[in-house]
Every structure is written in structure tokens, then in C-alpha cells.
Design a protein around this motif. Structure first.
Motif, PDB file in Angstrom:
ATOM      1  N   ASP A   2       0.817  -1.214   0.000  1.00 22.44           N
ATOM      2  CA  ASP A   2       0.000   0.000   0.000  1.00 22.44           C
ATOM      3  C   ASP A   2       0.857   1.273   0.000  1.00 22.44           C
ATOM      4  O   ASP A   2       0.657   2.178   0.805  1.00 22.44           O
ATOM      5  N   ILE A   3       1.849   1.293  -0.895  1.00 19.42           N
ATOM      6  CA  ILE A   3       2.636   2.505  -1.091  1.00 19.42           C
ATOM      7  C   ILE A   3       2.617   2.841  -2.571  1.00 19.42           C
ATOM      8  O   ILE A   3       2.373   1.984  -3.414  1.00 19.42           O
ATOM      9  N   GLU A   4       2.903   4.092  -2.855  1.00 22.42           N
ATOM     10  CA  GLU A   4       2.917   4.540  -4.243  1.00 22.42           C
ATOM     11  C   GLU A   4       4.032   3.835  -5.016  1.00 22.42           C
ATOM     12  O   GLU A   4       5.127   3.625  -4.492  1.00 22.42           O
ATOM     13  N   GLU A   5       3.739   3.448  -6.248  1.00 22.86           N
ATOM     14  CA  GLU A   5       4.708   2.716  -7.067  1.00 22.86           C
ATOM     15  C   GLU A   5       5.664   3.690  -7.744  1.00 22.86           C
ATOM     16  O   GLU A   5       5.539   4.012  -8.925  1.00 22.86           O
ATOM     17  N   THR A   6       6.624   4.163  -6.963  1.00 26.28           N
ATOM     18  CA  THR A   6       7.657   5.066  -7.457  1.00 26.28           C
ATOM     19  C   THR A   6       9.006   4.578  -6.938  1.00 26.28           C
ATOM     20  O   THR A   6       9.068   3.768  -6.018  1.00 26.28           O
ATOM     21  N   VAL A   9      11.091   6.020  -2.075  1.00 23.70           N
ATOM     22  CA  VAL A   9      10.295   5.389  -1.032  1.00 23.70           C
ATOM     23  C   VAL A   9      10.624   6.040   0.304  1.00 23.70           C
ATOM     24  O   VAL A   9      11.789   6.275   0.622  1.00 23.70           O
ATOM     25  N   ASP A  10       9.588   6.306   1.074  1.00 24.93           N
ATOM     26  CA  ASP A  10       9.763   6.802   2.434  1.00 24.93           C
ATOM     27  C   ASP A  10       9.995   5.574   3.318  1.00 24.93           C
ATOM     28  O   ASP A  10       9.063   4.816   3.598  1.00 24.93           O
ATOM     29  N   ASP A  13       7.773   5.205   6.425  1.00 26.23           N
ATOM     30  CA  ASP A  13       6.411   4.788   6.076  1.00 26.23           C
ATOM     31  C   ASP A  13       6.387   3.315   5.681  1.00 26.23           C
ATOM     32  O   ASP A  13       5.500   2.564   6.086  1.00 26.23           O
ATOM     33  N   LYS A  17       4.247   0.378   7.620  1.00 27.35           N
ATOM     34  CA  LYS A  17       3.266  -0.466   6.925  1.00 27.35           C
ATOM     35  C   LYS A  17       3.641  -1.937   7.000  1.00 27.35           C
ATOM     36  O   LYS A  17       2.781  -2.801   7.155  1.00 27.35           O
ATOM     37  N   LYS A 123      15.999   8.132  -9.510  1.00 23.85           N
ATOM     38  CA  LYS A 123      14.738   8.764  -9.119  1.00 23.85           C
ATOM     39  C   LYS A 123      14.210   9.613 -10.273  1.00 23.85           C
ATOM     40  O   LYS A 123      13.037   9.500 -10.663  1.00 23.85           O
ATOM     41  N   GLU A 127      10.892   8.924 -12.595  1.00 24.96           N
ATOM     42  CA  GLU A 127       9.859   9.965 -12.629  1.00 24.96           C
ATOM     43  C   GLU A 127       9.531  10.375 -14.057  1.00 24.96           C
ATOM     44  O   GLU A 127       8.377  10.626 -14.394  1.00 24.96           O
TER      45      GLU A 127
END
Length: 159
Positions: A2-6, A9-10, A13, A17, A123, A127
Motif C-alpha cells: 500500500d505505497i505509491e509505485e515510485t 520510497v519513504d 512509512d 506499513k 529517481k 519519474e
């Protein structure tokens, strides 16, 4: 997870999770449940561990993101750029010839900067959806991480 697919990564967070999912799905919580529920818990817990491990490491995370976009990085894939390969050979020679803590620590510091630079470039590449460039950068990162391991091993063995 449940994290953004980028690529970015934090980690805090991600860790939160991961711990939450493991708390809910850990096999110990299902000790008194049916065999089907136990097996489901074990499978999910294993997947959560694998996802967490993959997402924690920039190289593994990048390879995963490429695969999600149907771009594959082979284990033996190399870089054809002579300048890059020559610089890797020179760094390896420096590691081999370094026998004191000061020079090894300096090599380690320089290599950490290389890693940071490549991660920053990765990164940006992800992006901008520049997957070909991201793949090239991941191959470079694999070389640099190998050097990082060699430096760490040499420091451990000498001191």
C-alpha cells in the motif's frame, strides 16, 4: 504494501506499513485457526517479507519497477561503455592496493557519494519514465554496490 509505485520510497512509512501488515498476518496469530487459514497466513507473511526486502534496497526496488513495466535486467547484463568499465577497474585496483584504514575509508566515502548520485539519477529517470536510462543506471548501481561490498569486506578483514 500500500505505497505509491515510485522509485522514491519513504523508508519510515514503508517500515510502519510492514510492521502493521506483519502484526495482522503473522502466522503466530493463526496458531489456533484452521489449516487453510494458517497456510494463508504463512504465504502472506512470506510475501510481505519479500516485498519489504525488495522495496528497502534501491537496486532491488529499481529492478522490480522495471519488471512492472516489462523491462528486464538480466543477472549477467553489463555496460558497454569503456570509460565506465575502466573506472571500475581502477577503483578495484585501488581497493586491492589499499592496506590502511584511512585510504579505505576515503574510498568508501567516495563510493557512497557515487551511490547517492546514481540513486538520485534513478529517481529522476523513473519519474520521467526513461526506462532505458533507468536500466543503464541500475546496471551501474550494481557495479558500484559490488565495489561497496568489496570495500566493506576489506575493512572487516584488515581491522
Amino acid at each position: 504494501m500500500d505505497i505509491e509505485e515510485t522509485f522514491q520510497v519513504d523508508n519510515e512509512d514503508l517500515s510502519t506499513k510492514f510492521k502493521d501488515l506483519q502484526r495482522r498476518l503473522h502466522p503466530d496469530k493463526f496458531a489456533n485457526k484452521s489449516p487453510v487459514e494458517k497456510e494463508y497466513s504463512e504465504q502472506q507473511s512470506s510475501l510481505i517479507n519479500k516485498a519489504y526486502t525488495t522495496l528497502q534496497k534501491p537496486l532491488d526496488r529499481g529492478v522490480y519497477l522495471l519488471e512492472q513495466n516489462k523491462v528486464y535486467l538480466e543477472e549477467d547484463e553489463t555496460i558497454a561503455e569503456p570509460e565506465f568499465l575502466l573506472s571500475m577497474m581502477e577503483i578495484n585496483e585501488e581497493i586491492e592496493s589499499s592496506n590502511d584504514e584511512v585510504s579505505l575509508m576515503e574510498l568508501d566515502k567516495e563510493n557512497k557519494l557515487r551511490i547517492e548520485s546514481i540513486i538520485s539519477s534513478l529517481k529522476d529517470a523513473f519519474e520521467k519514465r526513461e526506462l532505458k536510462n533507468a536500466k543503464k543506471l541500475l546496471i551501474e548501481l550494481r557495479y558500484i554496490m559490488n565495489i561497496d561490498n568489496k570495500i566493506s569486506d576489506k575493512i572487516r578483514h584488515l581491522f
